[in-house]
Design an enzyme around this catalytic site. Sequence first.
Site, PDB file in Angstrom:
ATOM      1  N   ASP A 545       8.617 -65.149 -53.681  1.00 54.20           N
ATOM      2  CA  ASP A 545       8.234 -65.845 -54.795  1.00 54.20           C
ATOM      3  C   ASP A 545       8.082 -64.810 -55.850  1.00 54.20           C
ATOM      4  O   ASP A 545       7.929 -63.723 -55.745  1.00 54.20           O
ATOM      5  CB  ASP A 545       6.863 -66.628 -54.554  1.00 54.20           C
ATOM      6  CG  ASP A 545       6.536 -67.402 -55.614  1.00 54.20           C
ATOM      7  OD1 ASP A 545       7.066 -68.554 -55.819  1.00 54.20           O
ATOM      8  OD2 ASP A 545       5.377 -67.147 -56.519  1.00 54.20           O
ATOM      9  N   GLU A 547       6.532 -64.141 -60.075  1.00 58.85           N
ATOM     10  CA  GLU A 547       5.821 -64.731 -61.217  1.00 58.85           C
ATOM     11  C   GLU A 547       6.459 -64.165 -62.578  1.00 58.85           C
ATOM     12  O   GLU A 547       7.033 -63.111 -62.175  1.00 58.85           O
ATOM     13  CB  GLU A 547       4.207 -64.107 -61.158  1.00 58.85           C
ATOM     14  CG  GLU A 547       3.550 -64.647 -60.075  1.00 58.85           C
ATOM     15  CD  GLU A 547       3.268 -66.080 -59.873  1.00 58.85           C
ATOM     16  OE1 GLU A 547       3.271 -66.819 -61.038  1.00 58.85           O
ATOM     17  OE2 GLU A 547       2.897 -66.608 -58.882  1.00 58.85           O
ATOM     18  N   HIS A 686      -0.660 -69.048 -57.148  1.00 61.97           N
ATOM     19  CA  HIS A 686      -0.250 -68.316 -58.168  1.00 61.97           C
ATOM     20  C   HIS A 686      -0.479 -66.688 -58.295  1.00 61.97           C
ATOM     21  O   HIS A 686      -0.490 -66.103 -59.430  1.00 61.97           O
ATOM     22  CB  HIS A 686      -0.818 -69.009 -59.373  1.00 61.97           C
ATOM     23  CG  HIS A 686      -0.596 -70.492 -59.733  1.00 61.97           C
ATOM     24  ND1 HIS A 686       0.904 -71.173 -59.686  1.00 61.97           N
ATOM     25  CD2 HIS A 686      -1.577 -71.618 -59.559  1.00 61.97           C
ATOM     26  CE1 HIS A 686       0.803 -72.306 -59.777  1.00 61.97           C
ATOM     27  NE2 HIS A 686      -0.427 -72.639 -59.774  1.00 61.97           N
ATOM     28  N   ASP A 691       1.678 -66.887 -52.801  1.00 65.00           N
ATOM     29  CA  ASP A 691       2.367 -68.165 -52.646  1.00 65.00           C
ATOM     30  C   ASP A 691       3.476 -67.938 -51.504  1.00 65.00           C
ATOM     31  O   ASP A 691       3.774 -68.986 -50.799  1.00 65.00           O
ATOM     32  CB  ASP A 691       3.239 -68.536 -54.115  1.00 65.00           C
ATOM     33  CG  ASP A 691       2.169 -68.986 -54.929  1.00 65.00           C
ATOM     34  OD1 ASP A 691       1.133 -69.215 -54.881  1.00 65.00           O
ATOM     35  OD2 ASP A 691       2.992 -69.191 -56.095  1.00 65.00           O
TER      36      ASP A 691
END
Length: 731
Positions: A545, A547, A686, A691
């Site tokens: 994942d 960000e 998050h 995640d």
Amino acid sequence: MKPTRRLLLAALAVSLFLLALVLATALLMLASEAGASGGGRTAEERIVVLLVLLLAACACSFGVIYRWYERYVNAPLRMAEELATALAHSGLRLGEYRASELQVLGKAVNQLLTLRETREQDVAERIREARASLEEERSRLAALMADLSQSVVVCNLDGRVLLYNQRAKQELSTAADGSNAELLGLGRSIYTVFERALIGHALERLQQASREVSNKDDKKLVGSVQFVTATHAGRLLRAHMSPVLGEDGPHHARVGGFSITGFVLVLEDVTSTNERHARRDVLIQSLVEGGRGPLGSIRAAGEMLSDFPDMPSQQRDRFLRVIRDEAGALTVQFEKAASAFSNDLRERWLLEEILGAELLAVAARRIGERRSNERRALAVKSENVDEDLWLRVDSFGLLQALRYLALRLQDEYDVREVRLSLTRSGSLAQFDLSWLGTFMNNETAMSWLQDPMAVAGESSPLSVTDVIERCNGDIWFQRERVSHRAFFRTMLPVAEAPRDLPRAIVPAPEGERPEFYDFDIFLWSAISHELDDQPLADLSYTIFDTETTGLQPSQGDEIIQIGATRIVNRRLLRQECFDQLVDPRHSLSSQSVAVHGITPELLIGQPFIEVVLPKFHAFCADTVLVGHNAAFDMRFLQLKEKQTGVRFDQPVLDTLLLSAVLYPNQTTHRLEAIAERLGVSVFGRHTALGDAIVTGEVFLKMLPLLAEMGITTLRQAREASQRTYHARLKY
């Protein structure tokens, strides 16, 4: 939509049309009769009334049919989906439904699920009991592997890593520039660390050695081979390869009377040893070459003095001066050699990195242990302890020295209490052993530091000074008359804190990212199609994942964090993770900070994307990428191909699309909703790594559900995902 449901809806539509047609005909007939009897309304008014009545009838009919459809057609389908999930994962139950018939059916099904889980728990308990001894042996093996000072790697014959210890992880996952390259991991190929030809040649030698040993005296013994190789960082390793025996199988090698299923590599870093041997050889050579001339001069002068005893005094003095000068030169040369050799001896001692506070706590416990011949133990207090200070010392020797000094104070000066403190003093660590009220002279203190340590039945040929010098430190005795305190002060080098300490996950508020993006995860490379027919349960996965600074990669938004973990043999390897912040060279919006909680201050000094992406690419090599709403993350990676020279051409699976395959009647496929549906706890949302871990647990829960639907290979999972409605959406 399935054909049965399409036919049902078509039949309902036709029935509704026929009903409306019958009602319209009846109303027209009534209107005609009313007109004939002089009802007073015009034809247009009668038609409007008829149309209104017709629409009302249609609406009522549609409402009744839709309600009936939702209650008796769609609800059983949702019940079937929930039942499939409950059958695959214990602890889940069917929800409540409006139809009384479905409520009765749901209660009966829940009772059967409870009975099934009770029986499964009985079976599981028996399995746990049967495996208790096996788990104990595995724990012992893990503890042994962790404590070994050597690197150990276990592989199958294809070179896939099955087991390794932390020492191997540290030594073999270092790139040429000294950075962590994540080269070693479960399921990875050992050929990313060593040359394939080297391991292949060693395996041939191993099989030949095992064959020769097993044929000797008809004893089924196994041989082993050794070789020396180099790591990517340039370190020399001596490798000892031994076979792993097992039952015959399609991927095993039959040698003599047994089957080889894999091999064990025991690795020893011999770089420093070789360097030390080279320095020793140079030292010996320099002594030989440098001593030959002075010794020849001394011998010649001595022979002249012996052969001519009546030599004039002036000439005799000249020969004696030659002997004195050459002997002095030899003395200097030997002193230099002795100093260099003593440095090599000091380097041979094993020093380990340890948190200073932990070392101080162990020292306090060791000193405070009551001896058998004492009524009470020596009291120990800690003060002024720097909790963040790391040391590189011989911890056993240092603990022995501190205990020796403290107990000698108790025995010879009747000291009742000592205090330990650890503080930073410039670039060094200051370790004090102090006491109050009792003084000794400097000569006594120096003798204690120089004498071999012997106290409480323990003896050592080393002195306290030897131990401290081994740690590259210094120790002395000091008094403070004003405070009536005396202490032994030890100055030690400070070590850097380990880089792989866990970083705290910063909680962040909930937020959303767009579902789907302008990236087609089904456009695979030709290499990726090689895995199409592999079973999903046999593949290795990298769950990842990202960000980002925002939600528009094509408009300049950048990655600020990549988090990933791995799945091998259907196990989530939490200890094998990738978690890296990235300096985006781009401003962060307040909206994005509110979502992931990563502030600009946290990104100062972090590596750029050109450094991080090659490391992440190495981490996920030879695996299938899995993400939730993976197209969003893959678009960011795709836009960095030219800048970084790294292309992620692995096959990709998306848990969002797989959720749509498993639950076509559910209205949402958000990660939180899927996790709740499958009974997965959600923590650290998050954050990229948080995640990724949740996505990995969700994906593992999905595998048995997909298998029940007949989706068992990577090709089938990809094709099923591509048929979903969500996969056809473009933004």
